[in-house]
Scaffold this active site. Sequence first.
Site, PDB file in Angstrom:
ATOM      1  N   SER A   1      48.510  44.477  41.723  1.00 38.47           N
ATOM      2  CA  SER A   1      47.179  43.873  41.763  1.00 38.47           C
ATOM      3  C   SER A   1      47.041  43.028  40.501  1.00 38.47           C
ATOM      4  O   SER A   1      47.831  43.193  39.556  1.00 38.47           O
ATOM      5  CB  SER A   1      46.131  44.998  41.753  1.00 38.47           C
TER       6      SER A   1
ATOM      7  N   TYR B   1      42.860  53.130  38.895  1.00 37.74           N
ATOM      8  CA  TYR B   1      43.510  52.019  39.613  1.00 37.74           C
ATOM      9  C   TYR B   1      44.305  51.146  38.645  1.00 37.74           C
ATOM     10  O   TYR B   1      45.463  50.814  38.894  1.00 37.74           O
ATOM     11  CB  TYR B   1      42.420  51.199  40.312  1.00 37.74           C
TER      12      TYR B   1
END
Length: 260
Positions: free
Chosen positions: A142, A155
């Site tokens: 990401s 995350y």
Amino acid sequence: MKLENKVCIVTGAASGIGKAIAALYAAEGAKVVIADLNKHAAQAAADEIAATHPGNAMAVAMDVTSEEQVNAGVAEVIAAWGTVDVLVSNAGIQIVHPLEDYPFAEWKKMLAIHLDGAFLTSKAVLPHMYAQGSGSIILMGSVHSKEASPLKSAYVTAKHGLIGLAKVIAKEGGKKGVRANVICPGFVRTPLVDKQIPEQAAQLGISEDEVIRKVMLGGTVDGEFTTAEDIAEVALFFAAFGSNALTGQSLLASHGWFME
Ligand code: NAD
């Protein structure tokens, strides 16, 4: 056809980005494995692909945090198609909290899905890739593999970790023909992101429209979402690349949200 007869396992492929990758791979001649938590959803996604590419899609029920389920799923693929050429470790979720309120159980769940999942699936496919002397492993990172945002401690930690894992796989796999790379998407409108919009609005005390315009797209060059199809093109590029020249890398596709 860039992936003619290549056996490609895509985890989390019943939805969102993984589903788009599986569809593009199939269109490029691959035999795709939709590996997802829910057998029913995985089968529905596989049936959609098989409608236009008969015999080239199979569903496997797999919780990527379970070593037993990962190994059983990969064994099913080997029994059906004999090998694995490409793994896209893509399954993922998002849970947001400020760090001081982040429940430990949810932190562990996040690290298990993103990091244990990438480790276990890579570990399960590598012997098959080594045996044939070729393979491509793609980990779904990401922008949060390289940048941080508030509320996303687990995350961001997990996505940064995937870059380290890919570099090790690249070094261990190099002489055995196996490449490993990370894709780093910006915000893509999938169920994972749609769920965050009201959650972030509530936690940051702003409107949902502001979450989209300022938090999600404020840093992009054009205020646009990245699409699942954009990410599928990057996944195809990594999967079909012909040599070890491109290994141990991570590529951002985020409308310029983050540049390096
Ligand atoms: P999504 O919610 O649309 O799809 C995720 C899929 O993963 C679902 O089908 C779900 O069932 C599956 N999954 C969840 N836990 C699993 C488990 N334990 N085992 C097997 N499957 C499991 O989400 P998405 O947006 O397509 O996200 C896919 C990947 O892309 C994730 O790793 C995510 O972190 C990453 N990503 C997404 C964005 C975005 O903006 N959507 C941006 C950057 C990275």
